[in-house]
Design a protein around this motif. Structure first.
Motif, PDB file in Angstrom:
ATOM      1  N   THR A  97      -8.629   9.698   1.242  1.00 61.99           N
ATOM      2  CA  THR A  97      -8.135   8.321   1.323  1.00 61.99           C
ATOM      3  C   THR A  97      -8.279   7.615  -0.023  1.00 61.99           C
ATOM      4  O   THR A  97      -7.354   6.935  -0.473  1.00 61.99           O
ATOM      5  CB  THR A  97      -8.904   7.543   2.406  1.00 61.99           C
ATOM      6  N   GLY A  98      -9.414   7.795  -0.688  1.00 59.14           N
ATOM      7  CA  GLY A  98      -9.619   7.182  -1.994  1.00 59.14           C
ATOM      8  C   GLY A  98      -8.670   7.727  -3.031  1.00 59.14           C
ATOM      9  O   GLY A  98      -8.130   6.987  -3.873  1.00 59.14           O
ATOM     10  N   LEU A  99      -8.416   9.024  -3.001  1.00 57.49           N
ATOM     11  CA  LEU A  99      -7.482   9.631  -3.944  1.00 57.49           C
ATOM     12  C   LEU A  99      -6.068   9.124  -3.707  1.00 57.49           C
ATOM     13  O   LEU A  99      -5.340   8.819  -4.664  1.00 57.49           O
ATOM     14  CB  LEU A  99      -7.537  11.157  -3.806  1.00 57.49           C
ATOM     15  N   LEU A 100      -5.678   9.004  -2.452  1.00 55.64           N
ATOM     16  CA  LEU A 100      -4.346   8.482  -2.122  1.00 55.64           C
ATOM     17  C   LEU A 100      -4.203   7.032  -2.577  1.00 55.64           C
ATOM     18  O   LEU A 100      -3.187   6.659  -3.187  1.00 55.64           O
ATOM     19  CB  LEU A 100      -4.094   8.601  -0.616  1.00 55.64           C
ATOM     20  N   PHE A 101      -5.210   6.209  -2.309  1.00 51.94           N
ATOM     21  CA  PHE A 101      -5.168   4.811  -2.718  1.00 51.94           C
ATOM     22  C   PHE A 101      -5.119   4.687  -4.240  1.00 51.94           C
ATOM     23  O   PHE A 101      -4.366   3.886  -4.783  1.00 51.94           O
ATOM     24  CB  PHE A 101      -6.387   4.071  -2.165  1.00 51.94           C
ATOM     25  N   SER A 102      -5.886   5.505  -4.933  1.00 54.88           N
ATOM     26  CA  SER A 102      -5.886   5.480  -6.397  1.00 54.88           C
ATOM     27  C   SER A 102      -4.532   5.899  -6.951  1.00 54.88           C
ATOM     28  O   SER A 102      -4.035   5.322  -7.928  1.00 54.88           O
ATOM     29  CB  SER A 102      -6.967   6.405  -6.953  1.00 54.88           C
ATOM     30  N   THR A 103      -3.907   6.876  -6.340  1.00 58.10           N
ATOM     31  CA  THR A 103      -2.592   7.326  -6.778  1.00 58.10           C
ATOM     32  C   THR A 103      -1.549   6.232  -6.587  1.00 58.10           C
ATOM     33  O   THR A 103      -0.710   5.999  -7.469  1.00 58.10           O
ATOM     34  CB  THR A 103      -2.185   8.596  -6.007  1.00 58.10           C
ATOM     35  N   ILE A 104      -1.587   5.544  -5.464  1.00 57.90           N
ATOM     36  CA  ILE A 104      -0.641   4.450  -5.211  1.00 57.90           C
ATOM     37  C   ILE A 104      -0.842   3.332  -6.223  1.00 57.90           C
ATOM     38  O   ILE A 104       0.133   2.806  -6.781  1.00 57.90           O
ATOM     39  CB  ILE A 104      -0.788   3.931  -3.762  1.00 57.90           C
ATOM     40  N   CYS A 105      -2.097   2.956  -6.495  1.00 55.97           N
ATOM     41  CA  CYS A 105      -2.374   1.906  -7.474  1.00 55.97           C
ATOM     42  C   CYS A 105      -1.923   2.318  -8.877  1.00 55.97           C
ATOM     43  O   CYS A 105      -1.375   1.497  -9.621  1.00 55.97           O
ATOM     44  CB  CYS A 105      -3.862   1.552  -7.483  1.00 55.97           C
ATOM     45  N   LEU A 106      -2.127   3.572  -9.238  1.00 55.33           N
ATOM     46  CA  LEU A 106      -1.699   4.065 -10.545  1.00 55.33           C
ATOM     47  C   LEU A 106      -0.181   4.028 -10.662  1.00 55.33           C
ATOM     48  O   LEU A 106       0.362   3.638 -11.706  1.00 55.33           O
ATOM     49  CB  LEU A 106      -2.220   5.479 -10.779  1.00 55.33           C
ATOM     50  N   PHE A 107       0.518   4.396  -9.590  1.00 56.31           N
ATOM     51  CA  PHE A 107       1.973   4.339  -9.600  1.00 56.31           C
ATOM     52  C   PHE A 107       2.468   2.907  -9.753  1.00 56.31           C
ATOM     53  O   PHE A 107       3.389   2.641 -10.535  1.00 56.31           O
ATOM     54  CB  PHE A 107       2.536   4.955  -8.315  1.00 56.31           C
ATOM     55  N   MET A 108       1.858   1.973  -9.016  1.00 56.41           N
ATOM     56  CA  MET A 108       2.269   0.571  -9.120  1.00 56.41           C
ATOM     57  C   MET A 108       1.991   0.031 -10.527  1.00 56.41           C
ATOM     58  O   MET A 108       2.815  -0.692 -11.097  1.00 56.41           O
ATOM     59  CB  MET A 108       1.543  -0.266  -8.064  1.00 56.41           C
ATOM     60  N   PHE A 109       0.841   0.363 -11.093  1.00 55.87           N
ATOM     61  CA  PHE A 109       0.506  -0.091 -12.436  1.00 55.87           C
ATOM     62  C   PHE A 109       1.482   0.457 -13.461  1.00 55.87           C
ATOM     63  O   PHE A 109       1.955  -0.273 -14.340  1.00 55.87           O
ATOM     64  CB  PHE A 109      -0.919   0.318 -12.794  1.00 55.87           C
ATOM     65  N   SER A 110       1.815   1.747 -13.362  1.00 56.94           N
ATOM     66  CA  SER A 110       2.739   2.323 -14.337  1.00 56.94           C
ATOM     67  C   SER A 110       4.129   1.721 -14.195  1.00 56.94           C
ATOM     68  O   SER A 110       4.812   1.490 -15.188  1.00 56.94           O
ATOM     69  CB  SER A 110       2.788   3.838 -14.199  1.00 56.94           C
ATOM     70  N   SER A 111       4.548   1.426 -12.982  1.00 57.73           N
ATOM     71  CA  SER A 111       5.853   0.803 -12.766  1.00 57.73           C
ATOM     72  C   SER A 111       5.891  -0.599 -13.368  1.00 57.73           C
ATOM     73  O   SER A 111       6.848  -0.960 -14.063  1.00 57.73           O
ATOM     74  CB  SER A 111       6.153   0.742 -11.273  1.00 57.73           C
ATOM     75  N   LEU A 112       4.851  -1.391 -13.121  1.00 59.94           N
ATOM     76  CA  LEU A 112       4.813  -2.746 -13.678  1.00 59.94           C
ATOM     77  C   LEU A 112       4.680  -2.735 -15.193  1.00 59.94           C
ATOM     78  O   LEU A 112       5.307  -3.545 -15.884  1.00 59.94           O
ATOM     79  CB  LEU A 112       3.660  -3.538 -13.060  1.00 59.94           C
ATOM     80  N   SER A 113       3.904  -1.823 -15.739  1.00 63.52           N
ATOM     81  CA  SER A 113       3.732  -1.788 -17.185  1.00 63.52           C
ATOM     82  C   SER A 113       5.009  -1.324 -17.869  1.00 63.52           C
ATOM     83  O   SER A 113       5.335  -1.792 -18.963  1.00 63.52           O
ATOM     84  CB  SER A 113       2.563  -0.896 -17.579  1.00 63.52           C
ATOM     85  N   THR A 114       5.777  -0.438 -17.251  1.00 60.51           N
ATOM     86  CA  THR A 114       7.062  -0.019 -17.815  1.00 60.51           C
ATOM     87  C   THR A 114       8.019  -1.206 -17.862  1.00 60.51           C
ATOM     88  O   THR A 114       8.714  -1.413 -18.867  1.00 60.51           O
ATOM     89  CB  THR A 114       7.662   1.127 -16.983  1.00 60.51           C
ATOM     90  N   ASP A 115       8.059  -1.987 -16.784  1.00 56.12           N
ATOM     91  CA  ASP A 115       8.907  -3.180 -16.777  1.00 56.12           C
ATOM     92  C   ASP A 115       8.458  -4.178 -17.834  1.00 56.12           C
ATOM     93  O   ASP A 115       9.281  -4.823 -18.484  1.00 56.12           O
ATOM     94  CB  ASP A 115       8.895  -3.844 -15.402  1.00 56.12           C
ATOM     95  N   PHE A 116       7.161  -4.308 -18.022  1.00 58.52           N
ATOM     96  CA  PHE A 116       6.641  -5.242 -19.008  1.00 58.52           C
ATOM     97  C   PHE A 116       6.994  -4.805 -20.419  1.00 58.52           C
ATOM     98  O   PHE A 116       7.381  -5.622 -21.266  1.00 58.52           O
ATOM     99  CB  PHE A 116       5.128  -5.382 -18.856  1.00 58.52           C
ATOM    100  N   ILE A 117       6.878  -3.518 -20.709  1.00 67.56           N
ATOM    101  CA  ILE A 117       7.193  -3.009 -22.040  1.00 67.56           C
ATOM    102  C   ILE A 117       8.671  -3.170 -22.340  1.00 67.56           C
ATOM    103  O   ILE A 117       9.060  -3.487 -23.470  1.00 67.56           O
ATOM    104  CB  ILE A 117       6.752  -1.528 -22.164  1.00 67.56           C
ATOM    105  N   GLU A 118       9.522  -2.990 -21.335  1.00 69.15           N
ATOM    106  CA  GLU A 118      10.964  -3.125 -21.530  1.00 69.15           C
ATOM    107  C   GLU A 118      11.429  -4.577 -21.462  1.00 69.15           C
ATOM    108  O   GLU A 118      12.623  -4.849 -21.513  1.00 69.15           O
ATOM    109  CB  GLU A 118      11.698  -2.287 -20.489  1.00 69.15           C
ATOM    110  N   ASN A 119      10.499  -5.526 -21.345  1.00 70.35           N
ATOM    111  CA  ASN A 119      10.775  -6.966 -21.283  1.00 70.35           C
ATOM    112  C   ASN A 119      11.699  -7.343 -20.133  1.00 70.35           C
ATOM    113  O   ASN A 119      12.497  -8.269 -20.236  1.00 70.35           O
ATOM    114  CB  ASN A 119      11.354  -7.477 -22.600  1.00 70.35           C
TER     115      ASN A 119
END
Length: 107
Positions: free
Chosen positions: A21-43
Motif C-alpha cells: 500500500t505504501g509503495l502504491l501510494f508513493s508511486t501515485i504521488c511521484l506520478f502526480m509530482f512529475s506531471s505537475l512539474s512537467t507542466d510547470f517547466i513548460e510554463n
C-alpha cells in the motif's frame, strides 16, 4: 523459541499489505509530482488554480478582501513567531515543562 518465530510469521501478511500500500501510494504521488512539474517547466497554466481563482474572485467584496488579507497576515513570519512565543509561555506557565518548551523552540 519457535513460538516467537511463529508469532512473527503470523504478522508477515499485514506488513506485506502495508508495504505494498505504501509503495502504491508513493508511486501515485511521484506520478502526480512529475506531471505537475512537467507542466510547470513548460510554463503551462494550471487549470485547477485558474478555476479556484475565478471562483473566489466572483465573491469579491470589501469584507471578503479584508478577511483574506487577515488570513494572509496570519501566515506571516511575525505572526507565526508570535504564536510560538505565546505557546512557549503557555507551556511554561501551565505545566512548568521546560523540556517541551525547549523542543518547541527547536521546531
Amino acid at each position: 523459541m519457535f513460538q516467537k518465530r511463529k508469532e512473527a510469521m503470523s504478522s508477515l501478511p499485514y506488513v506485506t499489505m502495508w508495504a505494498i500500500t505504501g509503495l502504491l501510494f508513493s508511486t501515485i504521488c511521484l506520478f502526480m509530482f512529475s506531471s505537475l512539474s512537467t507542466d510547470f517547466i513548460e510554463n503551462k497554466p494550471f487549470l485547477f488554480d485558474q478555476n479556484v481563482i475565478d471562483t473566489i474572485s466572483s465573491y469579491s467584496s470589501p469584507a471578503m478582501d479584508g478577511f483574506m488579507l487577515f488570513m494572509t497576515e496570519m501566515g506571516s513570519k511575525f505572526m507565526l513567531g508570535l504564536l510560538l512565543v505565546i505557546s512557549m509561555i503557555g507551556l511554561f506557565v501551565k505545566r512548568k515543562d521546560v523540556w517541551v518548551m525547549r523542543c518547541t523552540l527547536l521546531l
